[in-house]
Write a protein that holds these residues in place. Structure first.
Motif, short mmCIF file in Angstrom:
data_model
loop_
_atom_site.label_atom_id
_atom_site.label_comp_id
_atom_site.label_asym_id
_atom_site.label_seq_id
_atom_site.Cartn_x
_atom_site.Cartn_y
_atom_site.Cartn_z
N THR A 82 0.76 -1.33 -0.32
CA THR A 82 0.03 0.06 0.06
C THR A 82 0.85 1.27 0.00
OG1 THR A 82 -1.90 -1.19 1.00
CG2 THR A 82 -1.70 1.16 1.24
N GLU A 83 1.86 1.15 0.89
CA GLU A 83 2.72 2.30 1.05
C GLU A 83 3.66 2.64 -0.48
OE1 GLU A 83 5.10 1.57 4.38
OE2 GLU A 83 3.61 2.04 5.70
N ARG A 84 3.89 1.50 -1.09
CA ARG A 84 4.73 1.60 -2.44
C ARG A 84 3.70 2.32 -3.43
NH1 ARG A 84 6.34 -4.09 -4.94
NH2 ARG A 84 4.04 -4.23 -5.19
N ALA A 85 2.60 1.75 -3.48
CA ALA A 85 1.29 2.38 -4.26
C ALA A 85 1.22 4.03 -4.31
CB ALA A 85 0.13 1.69 -4.18
N LEU A 86 1.34 4.29 -2.67
CA LEU A 86 1.11 5.57 -2.29
C LEU A 86 2.14 6.50 -2.90
CD1 LEU A 86 -0.34 7.73 -0.75
CD2 LEU A 86 0.83 7.15 1.13
N VAL A 87 3.48 5.87 -2.83
CA VAL A 87 4.57 6.72 -3.04
C VAL A 87 4.80 6.72 -4.59
CG1 VAL A 87 7.25 6.38 -3.23
CG2 VAL A 87 6.02 5.82 -1.06
N THR A 88 4.46 5.80 -5.35
CA THR A 88 4.41 5.86 -6.84
C THR A 88 3.50 7.02 -7.30
OG1 THR A 88 4.77 3.34 -6.85
CG2 THR A 88 3.97 4.43 -8.99
N GLU A 89 2.18 7.08 -6.66
CA GLU A 89 1.38 8.10 -6.86
C GLU A 89 1.64 9.32 -6.90
OE1 GLU A 89 -3.43 9.42 -6.29
OE2 GLU A 89 -2.92 7.47 -5.29
N LEU A 90 2.51 9.48 -5.67
CA LEU A 90 3.15 10.84 -5.35
C LEU A 90 3.99 11.24 -6.33
CD1 LEU A 90 3.56 10.69 -1.43
CD2 LEU A 90 2.15 12.41 -2.45
N GLY A 91 5.02 10.38 -6.57
CA GLY A 91 5.93 10.62 -7.60
C GLY A 91 5.32 11.16 -8.99
N ALA A 92 4.38 10.42 -9.61
CA ALA A 92 3.54 10.79 -10.66
C ALA A 92 3.02 12.17 -10.68
CB ALA A 92 2.56 9.95 -11.14
N ASN A 93 2.35 12.33 -9.41
CA ASN A 93 1.73 13.85 -9.25
C ASN A 93 2.56 14.98 -9.33
OD1 ASN A 93 -1.06 12.65 -9.39
ND2 ASN A 93 -1.03 12.23 -7.25
N LEU A 94 3.73 14.59 -8.58
CA LEU A 94 4.75 15.69 -8.25
C LEU A 94 5.90 15.73 -9.56
CD1 LEU A 94 5.59 14.96 -4.50
CD2 LEU A 94 4.27 16.90 -5.61
N LYS A 95 5.55 14.69 -10.28
CA LYS A 95 6.53 14.79 -11.65
C LYS A 95 7.96 14.51 -11.08
CE LYS A 95 3.33 16.98 -14.82
NZ LYS A 95 2.01 16.71 -13.60
N VAL A 96 8.40 13.86 -10.10
CA VAL A 96 9.81 13.68 -9.73
C VAL A 96 10.26 12.45 -9.54
CG1 VAL A 96 9.95 15.94 -8.87
CG2 VAL A 96 9.31 14.17 -7.39
N PRO A 97 11.36 11.99 -9.72
CA PRO A 97 11.63 10.30 -8.97
C PRO A 97 11.31 10.13 -7.87
CG PRO A 97 13.49 11.46 -10.35
CD PRO A 97 12.65 12.57 -10.20
N GLN A 98 11.20 8.90 -7.35
CA GLN A 98 10.87 8.77 -5.92
C GLN A 98 12.02 9.28 -5.10
OE1 GLN A 98 9.92 4.54 -5.35
NE2 GLN A 98 8.36 4.30 -6.78
N ALA A 99 13.18 8.99 -5.54
CA ALA A 99 14.26 9.37 -4.42
C ALA A 99 14.31 11.10 -4.30
CB ALA A 99 15.62 9.24 -5.20
N GLN A 100 13.47 11.68 -5.10
CA GLN A 100 13.44 13.29 -4.91
C GLN A 100 12.06 13.66 -4.30
OE1 GLN A 100 14.45 15.26 -8.43
NE2 GLN A 100 16.07 13.96 -9.08
N ILE A 101 11.08 12.75 -3.80
CA ILE A 101 9.85 12.97 -3.30
C ILE A 101 9.95 13.95 -2.08
CG2 ILE A 101 7.78 12.07 -2.37
CD1 ILE A 101 7.90 10.02 -4.39
N VAL A 102 10.85 13.39 -1.28
CA VAL A 102 10.92 14.05 -0.11
C VAL A 102 11.35 15.64 -0.21
CG1 VAL A 102 12.06 14.23 2.48
CG2 VAL A 102 11.38 12.04 1.35
N SER A 103 12.30 15.82 -0.72
CA SER A 103 13.02 17.03 -1.04
C SER A 103 11.82 18.05 -1.79
CB SER A 103 14.15 17.16 -1.63
OG SER A 103 13.94 16.60 -3.06
N ARG A 104 11.15 17.38 -2.62
CA ARG A 104 10.06 18.29 -3.28
C ARG A 104 8.91 18.46 -2.57
NH1 ARG A 104 8.35 21.80 -6.56
NH2 ARG A 104 6.83 21.71 -7.86
N VAL A 105 8.48 17.66 -1.40
CA VAL A 105 7.41 17.96 -0.64
C VAL A 105 7.84 19.20 0.38
CG1 VAL A 105 5.96 17.15 1.56
CG2 VAL A 105 6.22 15.48 -0.80
#
Length: 885
Positions: free
Chosen positions: A717-740
């Motif tokens: 479930t958490e993997r799916a959430l991270v994938t969706e966040l990356g897609a919405n923010l248009k950044v790779p998963q490794a950059q999600i935290v810094s983008r948020v």
């Protein structure tokens, strides 16, 4: 004679006479209707009432007890203590009155040199029940006690019963005469403190029913197996043998009095009230220490509340002695040293106990500061109202909610020249006690008819075959419906089934009951729950889904294999998490409770601070590393002493027999006494996902984990959430935290700019609002509705700015707004208006009443609110009316 020596002599005397020496049970009572072991008989109740066959015909013990009903008497009488030790010798259908009386007299009057207690017979008195000719004859004719020192008393003093149907009978009590310096002649019947009860011999010889009062009941029959239940108060005998004035001055307690005297600089014996306070400290410190030794931790309910009360009363007593700082760091080690000869297990646990005590003391010292502030406010209001009494409900709120002692409230009020409405406080306390008693009675009544299980338990223990099998053949020994034994049950019935053998695990040790079925010729039962209502007996709560079943029918127990697998994974994971916590935090991180079922586990442990994210991850990593190591899970059945010698952990609140089951995972790394079901190798657990860590009290934490497939589902479930966040923010998963983080920073800056624009907009409204001022009741008033605002703080700022704009003339500003669709009104006055009699608090309260709510505050600014936004104009009109009246 030291207290430990009195205990040793008692146990040895009865051991020499064929009694099995039974170790003390925990202070945490096994009876769910009791918080604590309140009397020596509590651990033996199942044997005395015949619910469980006694494992020995006669026994002797020294039982730890806690009793708090007379807590206000502690320190004021020579014999009241919250923690006490009861020496007892017991006969389960073996010897009766003659031997019980004879041995008691022999032990008491035999010289110290010959192993007895050396009491002079002329100092001893005896009471017997008014109708017990047999006991009186034994005392007079066989023991040789003069008739004038045997007194007959009635039901209130010399008849024992539980208050429930069951065993009962007369008792005989032995008293020590302290001499004429301590009271009047006349023997124990006088009720004088001169005569100290030291031993009570209870003779359970009747079965009673239809209990209408202590003196009015029906005797059903004489018991076929008569029991003896005796108790000798260890502390009472000790203070007599040691030649001191009360139980607080014996060798196990007096050192704490001396420490309290040293810390306070006040001499013991110089002032009566100071002496009481020092005795309270000595008693409560010892009681709290022994409770914590048995796993109780401070909390706001149940056993933890009692412990917290003892600790806080100790702090309060030291405060009354003039010591306002922390003292537990010095008092607890003194009590430990005084008690460790009798309880050597205190030494290895002293660090944990000290940390619990220190944390509670620190917390309460802060509470005293906060409570004092609340009380000071109440005193100001009392004076302002021209009253002389602080309200009783205020005193009760301080006591019940904030733990602020009533005697401290009385003292502070007295210093302010006020009294407290003690009658109202006492009434509220009595109402609370009545509710507590009603709850306790309801619990006791719900569990009172355990006798229904007696006949089934008499046939032997239920054999649990579930460690190695999931399916087993058995037969129906009994059926219970609506609390009564029945011969059969039919389709749709919900009932209890007693079997000779079972593979279904009964809830215990934190592990939930198995799910499954019971089947037989022509019937099928869905298992709803599995419990152990009495020791050694398993009861299956079932619903009949097919056919009909009768006593004597064959039965097959079938465990749901998927549920059992999940439960074993979760229980083994609990052991791994516990061991990992102790590896990371140290041995003080001791399990204080657990619950596990298929896919989930939680573990409560002693600790007084949150786990950092890094610590939580480390615990999870260690546990999963052990899973990957495929450690063998080894279970062994062996004597309790041998298991403890090998380092097995005995968990608080659990009751163990002489023979125990020890579970190793990775050898000594995880070695616990445990009756639960487990995997064969750690790799079978699959995966442990720690999903929560929280507080369950000032000194306890809780860690929660998903286990096995449930843990994987959560990760998915958490993997799916991270994938969706990356897609919405248009950044790779490794950059999600810094983008948020960037987005959050931008949002915060935008909110700050918006707040500044709103502040400027509000400021621009000040001149227009000030221009609406009119004369009302001799003051200049602005009473306006300003629409919707983002928060009450905005409205408050606007009110203050308008008030300041009006200058030095007597001015009152009352503005109303809707905040999140709810009406809010704030009233402010300047000094000139207050001098003219206009006060903000009453005006805001008047407006709030119109809005359907409440309000109030200071004389210069106050706030109110409600639920009826449509009444804002009427609320402002009410303010105007208040100014005009």
């Amino acid at each position: 004679m030291e207290t430990a020596e009195i205990r040793r002599r008692y146990l040895q005397f009865f051991a020499d006479r064929g009694h099995t020496v039974v170790p003390s049970a925990s202070l945490v009572s096994p009876d769910p209707s009791l918080l604590f072991t309140v009397a020596g008989m509590v651990p033996f109740i199942p044997y005395l009432n015949g619910t469980v066959p006694a494992p020995y015909p006669r026994a002797v013990d020294s039982q730890k007890c806690i009793r708090t009903l007379d807590i206000e008497e502690v320190g004021r009488t020579p014999r009241h203590g919250t923690f006490f030790q009861m020496l007892g010798n017991w006969s389960f259908g073996d010897y009766f009155k003659q031997d019980a009386i004879r041995w008691a007299w022999e032990l008491l009057t035999t010289s110290e040199a010959d192993g007895g207690f050396g009491f002079d017979p002329k100092d001893l008195w005896v009471t017997v029940f008014q109708d017990d000719d047999e006991a009186e004859a034994i005392w007079r004719d066989e023991v040789g006690l003069p008739a004038d020192r045997i007194q007959r008393l009635g039901y209130a003093d010399n008849y024992w019963m539980t208050g429930q149907p069951g065993p009962a009978g007369p008792d005989s009590e032995i008293f020590f005469d302290r001499g004429p310096a301590y009271g009047a002649d006349g023997g124990p019947a006088t009720g004088d403190d001169r005569y100290v009860e030291i031993w009570n011999l209870v003779f359970m010889q009747y079965e009673i029913a239809n209990i209408r009062s202590k003196e009015d009941f029906d005797v059903v029959r004489e018991l076929p197996n008569k029991n003896v239940d005796t108790g000798m108060g260890l502390e009472r005998v000790a203070f007599i043998k040691q030649g001191v004035e009360n139980i607080y001055e014996i060798d196990q307690i007096r050192p704490v009095i001396d420490a309290a005297s040293r810390l306070s600089g006040r001499a013991y014996g110089a002032n009566a009230e100071d002496d009481v306070r020092m005795r309270v400290v000595s008693d409560h410190i010892r009681s709290a220490m022994m409770l914590m030794l048995d796993g109780v931790t401070p909390s706001n309910e149940g056993r933890g509340y009692v412990l917290r009360r003892l600790l806080r009363r100790s702090v309060r007593a030291m405060r009354l002695l003039g010591v306002e700082g922390a003292t537990f760091g010095e008092l607890f080690p003194v009590s430990r040293d005084a008690m460790s000869a009798a309880y050597p297990e205190l030494l290895p646990e002293s660090g944990r106990i000290q940390r619990l005590a220190d944390a509670e003391e620190e917390s309460f010292l802060k509470t005293l500061v906060g409570g004092t502030a609340i009380l000071d406010t109440a005193i100001e209001r009392t004076r302002a109202a021209g009253a002389e009494q602080v309200a009783g409900d205020t005193a009760f709120l301080l006591h019940d909610t904030y733990g602020f002692p009533i005697d401290l409230t009385l003292e502070v009020a007295e210093e302010a020249g006020l009294t407290v409405d003690r009658a109202a406080f006492d009434r509220l306390m009595q109402e609370q006690r009545s509710r507590a008693k009603a709850d306790a009675k309801a619990k006791k009544t719900a569990l009172a008819d355990l006798s229904v299980y007696s006949d089934f338990r008499a046939k032997g223990e239920t054999a649990f075959l579930g460690y190695s099998e999931l399916v087993a053949e058995s037969r129906v020994l009994g059926l219970i419906r609506d609390g009564r034994a029945v011969s059969s049950i039919a389709l749709g019935d919900i009932a209890e089934v007693i079997l000779a053998e079972t593979t279904l695990y009964a809830e215990s040790g934190g592990q939930d009951a198995d799910q499954g079925e019971i089947r037989g010729p022509g019937y099928r039962l869905e298992v709803l729950d599995v419990q152990r209502p009495v020791a050694g007996l398993v009861s299956h709560r079932v619903q009949v889904v097919e056919g009909e079943v009768a006593v004597g029918d064959p039965a097959q127990t079938i465990v749901d294999p998927l549920y059992r697998r999940g439960a074993t994974q979760a229980h083994s994971a609990t052991h791994l998490i516990h061991a990992a916590l102790r590896q990371v935090l140290g041995p003080d991180a001791h399990q204080a409770g657990s619950y596990n079922k298929a896919g989930y586990m939680r573990l409560d442990f002693s600790w007084n601070a949150p786990l950092s994210p890094d610590t939580r991850s480390e615990v999870e990593d260690i546990a999963n590393l052990r899973v990957n190591e495929d450690l063998e899970v080894v279970t062994r059945v062996l004597p309790l002493d041998e298991a403890k010698a090998q380092g097995a952990m005995a968990l608080f609140g659990e009751k163990y027999g002489d023979v125990v089951r020890m579970v190793d995972i990775g050898g000594p790394w995880s070695r616990e006494l445990c009756g639960g079901t487990h995997v064969g190798h750690s790799s079978e657990i699959g995966l442990i996902n720690v999903v929560g860590e929280s507080s369950v009290g000032a000194t306890s934490r809780r860690i929660e984990s998903l286990v096995g497939p449930e843990a994987f589902k959560q990760f998915a479930t958490e993997r799916a959430l991270v994938t969706e966040l990356g897609a919405n923010l248009k950044v790779p998963q490794a950059q999600i935290v810094s983008r948020v983080q960037d987005l959050a920073a931008s949002l915060k800056a935008a909110e700050k700019r918006i707040a500044e624009f709103e502040r400027q907009a509000l400021a621009q409204r000040v001149p227009a609002l000030a221009s609406q001022a009119r004369s009302v009741g001799g003051v200049t008033a602005v009473l306006e509705q300003v629409g919707a605002l983002g928060g009450a703080d905005d409205l408050r700022a606007l009110v203050i700015d308008v008030r300041d704009r009006l200058g030095a003339v007597p001015a009152v500003v009352g503005l109303a707004a809707t905040v999140q669709d709810r009406p809010v009104v704030i009233v402010a006055t300047n000094a000139a208006a207050r001098d003219a009699g206009a006060k903000a608090g009453p005006l805001a309260k008047r407006a709030a009443g119109v809005l359907g709510g409440g309000g109030g505050g200071r004389d210069d600014i106050a706030q109110g609110g409600g639920s009826d936004a449509g009444a804002i104009e009427d609320a402002l009109a009410a303010v105007a009316q208040g100014l005009s009246s």
